[in-house]
Design a protein around this motif. Structure first.
Motif, short mmCIF file in Angstrom:
data_model
loop_
_atom_site.label_atom_id
_atom_site.label_comp_id
_atom_site.label_asym_id
_atom_site.label_seq_id
_atom_site.Cartn_x
_atom_site.Cartn_y
_atom_site.Cartn_z
N HIS A 1 -9.99 24.60 29.69
CA HIS A 1 -11.27 24.34 29.02
C HIS A 1 -11.55 22.84 28.90
O HIS A 1 -12.69 22.40 29.05
N ASN A 2 -10.51 22.05 28.64
CA ASN A 2 -10.71 20.63 28.36
C ASN A 2 -10.73 19.74 29.59
O ASN A 2 -11.39 18.70 29.59
N ARG A 3 -10.02 20.14 30.65
CA ARG A 3 -9.83 19.22 31.77
C ARG A 3 -10.17 19.82 33.13
O ARG A 3 -9.94 19.20 34.16
N LEU A 4 -10.74 21.03 33.13
CA LEU A 4 -10.98 21.72 34.39
C LEU A 4 -11.88 20.93 35.34
O LEU A 4 -11.52 20.67 36.49
N GLU A 5 -13.06 20.55 34.86
CA GLU A 5 -14.01 19.86 35.74
C GLU A 5 -13.44 18.54 36.24
O GLU A 5 -13.60 18.19 37.42
N GLU A 6 -12.76 17.82 35.37
CA GLU A 6 -12.15 16.55 35.78
C GLU A 6 -11.18 16.75 36.93
O GLU A 6 -11.16 15.97 37.89
N LYS A 7 -10.38 17.80 36.85
CA LYS A 7 -9.38 18.04 37.89
C LYS A 7 -10.03 18.41 39.22
O LYS A 7 -9.60 17.96 40.28
N PHE A 8 -11.07 19.23 39.17
CA PHE A 8 -11.74 19.62 40.41
C PHE A 8 -12.49 18.45 41.03
O PHE A 8 -12.50 18.28 42.25
N THR A 9 -13.13 17.64 40.22
CA THR A 9 -13.86 16.49 40.78
C THR A 9 -12.90 15.45 41.34
O THR A 9 -13.21 14.78 42.32
N ASP A 10 -11.73 15.31 40.73
CA ASP A 10 -10.71 14.40 41.27
C ASP A 10 -10.31 14.82 42.68
O ASP A 10 -10.11 13.98 43.56
N LYS A 11 -10.18 16.12 42.89
CA LYS A 11 -9.71 16.63 44.18
C LYS A 11 -10.83 16.78 45.20
O LYS A 11 -10.62 16.57 46.41
N ARG B 1 -17.71 19.87 40.67
CA ARG B 1 -18.39 20.51 39.54
C ARG B 1 -18.79 21.94 39.88
O ARG B 1 -18.66 22.85 39.05
N ALA B 2 -19.27 22.14 41.10
CA ALA B 2 -19.70 23.48 41.51
C ALA B 2 -18.52 24.45 41.57
O ALA B 2 -18.61 25.58 41.08
N VAL B 3 -17.41 23.98 42.12
CA VAL B 3 -16.23 24.84 42.23
C VAL B 3 -15.64 25.12 40.84
O VAL B 3 -15.15 26.21 40.57
N ALA B 4 -15.72 24.14 39.94
CA ALA B 4 -15.23 24.35 38.58
C ALA B 4 -16.00 25.47 37.88
O ALA B 4 -15.41 26.30 37.17
N VAL B 5 -17.31 25.52 38.09
CA VAL B 5 -18.13 26.59 37.52
C VAL B 5 -17.71 27.94 38.10
O VAL B 5 -17.56 28.93 37.37
N TYR B 6 -17.50 27.96 39.42
CA TYR B 6 -17.09 29.20 40.07
C TYR B 6 -15.70 29.63 39.57
O TYR B 6 -15.45 30.82 39.31
N MET C 1 -10.07 32.95 45.43
CA MET C 1 -11.18 32.03 45.67
C MET C 1 -11.31 31.69 47.15
O MET C 1 -12.42 31.60 47.68
N THR C 2 -10.18 31.50 47.82
CA THR C 2 -10.22 31.18 49.24
C THR C 2 -10.87 32.30 50.04
O THR C 2 -11.61 32.06 50.99
N LYS C 3 -10.59 33.55 49.64
CA LYS C 3 -11.12 34.70 50.38
C LYS C 3 -12.57 35.02 50.04
O LYS C 3 -13.30 35.58 50.86
N HIS C 4 -13.02 34.65 48.83
CA HIS C 4 -14.34 35.07 48.38
C HIS C 4 -15.35 33.95 48.19
O HIS C 4 -16.52 34.22 47.97
N TYR C 5 -14.92 32.72 48.26
CA TYR C 5 -15.82 31.63 47.92
C TYR C 5 -17.00 31.49 48.87
O TYR C 5 -18.04 30.98 48.51
N HIS C 6 -16.86 32.00 50.09
CA HIS C 6 -17.94 31.86 51.06
C HIS C 6 -19.22 32.57 50.63
O HIS C 6 -20.29 32.26 51.16
N VAL C 7 -19.14 33.50 49.69
CA VAL C 7 -20.35 34.20 49.26
C VAL C 7 -21.24 33.31 48.40
O VAL C 7 -22.38 33.62 48.16
N SER C 8 -20.68 32.19 47.92
CA SER C 8 -21.46 31.28 47.10
C SER C 8 -22.10 30.21 47.98
O SER C 8 -21.44 29.55 48.76
N ALA C 9 -23.41 30.06 47.88
CA ALA C 9 -24.15 29.15 48.77
C ALA C 9 -24.12 27.73 48.23
O ALA C 9 -25.08 27.23 47.66
N ILE C 10 -22.97 27.09 48.35
CA ILE C 10 -22.82 25.71 47.89
C ILE C 10 -22.56 24.81 49.09
O ILE C 10 -21.69 25.09 49.90
N THR C 11 -23.29 23.73 49.19
CA THR C 11 -23.11 22.78 50.28
C THR C 11 -21.69 22.22 50.24
O THR C 11 -21.18 21.84 49.20
N GLY C 12 -21.09 22.16 51.41
CA GLY C 12 -19.76 21.58 51.50
C GLY C 12 -18.65 22.58 51.26
O GLY C 12 -17.50 22.19 51.11
#
Length: 398
Positions: free
Chosen positions: A107-117, A124-129, A168-179
């Protein structure tokens, strides 16, 4: 300042020196000396509270033979002290409140970790997913989030994260996010898995990968680190197989926590601080590093101080050469560089004293597995207390 988080721990680039030494400069090569310990004697040095002491002693004996580490009292007690500090000799120990701590970290550091990587936009988009997957998959009634609350051990949490990232690796393609193509890949689970130090000696996965003993894939390697033998093997490897001239084992214990040669490098920083009067951190890192352990192009305060010191004292060294010297800070060979030798000489000339070879690095330790912040001095002192207790038992051996 270095921080050790459940989601991140600084990865160090480590190379073995050709001349292998143990604590205080003792050789770790095998010998026929009468002081070499056998399995029964090793068992007697393991604390009495440990279950299956025979098994732990057998594995320690075998691993030290395999790695050609001398089974002296000092070396055995160094290993015993680290294992006892890290896990109390439990291959996959339970961590009190781990589930709740993991959820808090999410809850506290999720978005920070995803944006770092992954960068700001995709991160940010992947953190929401990821949050959505946590709450609703694999089913709303048995979500990953509810499973996370129940984990008891680091391995439980590690395996759960593997399952989440596999999903997430198997299902993330259903989300229309650039990149999205940047996200999906064979190593995504490993890149994003927040469990980076594992097993009874809390070894970094990146270190085990570098010295993979059985050509295991990443999941097999992680599982191996949670076994008694695997956790010991990589931990003993990391603790013992590098050369130093430390006169006290406590500095090797500090290095185990804050990075190889941190104690030596902190002493170098202290000498530099006294010579330049600059306010330098004594953390044992002479360069600035990215989260993947690679040096940044930006200059650290230590590098700036060295440039100033050499300029003021007529020491000619190019910026390229200075940077090359500092890139050796994780190796014993740094002690033979122009920069290291020049600082040693200047310190002797200006103070009339021999510069210190090692001091305690000033490094903060924090993270969700800890109840509060600690530092490397706290860690090394605790380990050293265990070491001295072990050595008292060793002196009573017949």
């Amino acid at each position: 300042m270095k921080n050790s988080f459940l989601f991140s721990r600084i990865s160090l680039i480590v190379l073995l020196s050709t001349g292998l030494m143990a604590c205080g400069g003792h050789s770790v090569l095998s010998s026929d000396d009468d002081s070499i310990m056998n399995t029964k004697q090793i068992k007697s040095l393991i604390p009495s509270h440990v279950r299956q002491r025979d098994s732990w002693a057998h594995d320690m004996n075998e691993i030290m033979d395999t790695l050609k580490i001398e089974k002296s009292k000092e070396n055995v007690c160094s290993i015993v002290a680290i294992v006892d500090q890290e896990s109390n000799f439990i291959a996959n120990p339970q961590v009190p409140g781990l589930g709740q701590k993991a959820i808090k970290e999410v809850h506290n550091r999720l978005e920070e970790k995803f944006t770092d990587k992954l960068g700001d936009k995709l991160g940010r988009a992947v953190a929401v997913y990821f949050q959505d997957v946590l709450k609703n998959q694999p089913t709303p009634n048995n979500s990953y989030l509810s499973q996370m609350k129940k984990v008891k051990t680091e391995k439980d949490l590690d395996i759960l994260y593997r399952q989440i990232f596999d999903y997430m690796t198997k299902h993330y393609h259903v989300s229309a996010i650039t990149g999205v193509a940047k996200f999906v890949g064979q190593d995504i689970g490993e890149r994003m898995n927040p469990i980076t130090t594992l097993g009874s000696m809390q070894v970094q996965v990146s270190y085990a990968q570098e010295y993979n003993r059985n050509n295991l894939n990443i999941y097999q390697l992680r599982d191996d680190l949670y076994t008694q033998y695997g956790g010991l093997y990589y931990g003993i490897h990391r603790l013992m197989l590098y050369s130093t001239d430390y006169n006290k084992p406590i500095y090797r214990f500090a290095d185990y926590n804050s990075g190889m040669y941190s104690s030596r490098n902190a002493a170098f920083q202290q000498s530099l601080k006294k010579l330049t009067k600059m306010d330098l951190a004594l953390d044992g890192d002479l360069l600035l590093y990215n989260k993947d352990g690679k040096p940044q192009n930006a200059k650290s305060q230590s590098e700036i101080a060295l440039t100033k010191l050499f300029s003021e004292n007529g020491i000619i060294i190019t910026p390229k050469k200075l940077r090359a010297d500092l890139k050796e800070e994780k190796e014993q060979s740094f002690e033979n560089t122009q920069s290291y030798l020049a600082v040693q000489k200047l310190y002797q000339e200006k103070t009339g004293k021999k510069p210190p070879y090692a001091i305690m690095p000033e490094v903060i330790i924090s993270g969700p597995k800890l109840s509060r912040e600690y530092n490397t001095n706290w860690y090394a002192t605790r380990v050293n207390t265990r070491y001295e207790s072990c050595m008292r038992r060793a002196r009573n051996l017949h």
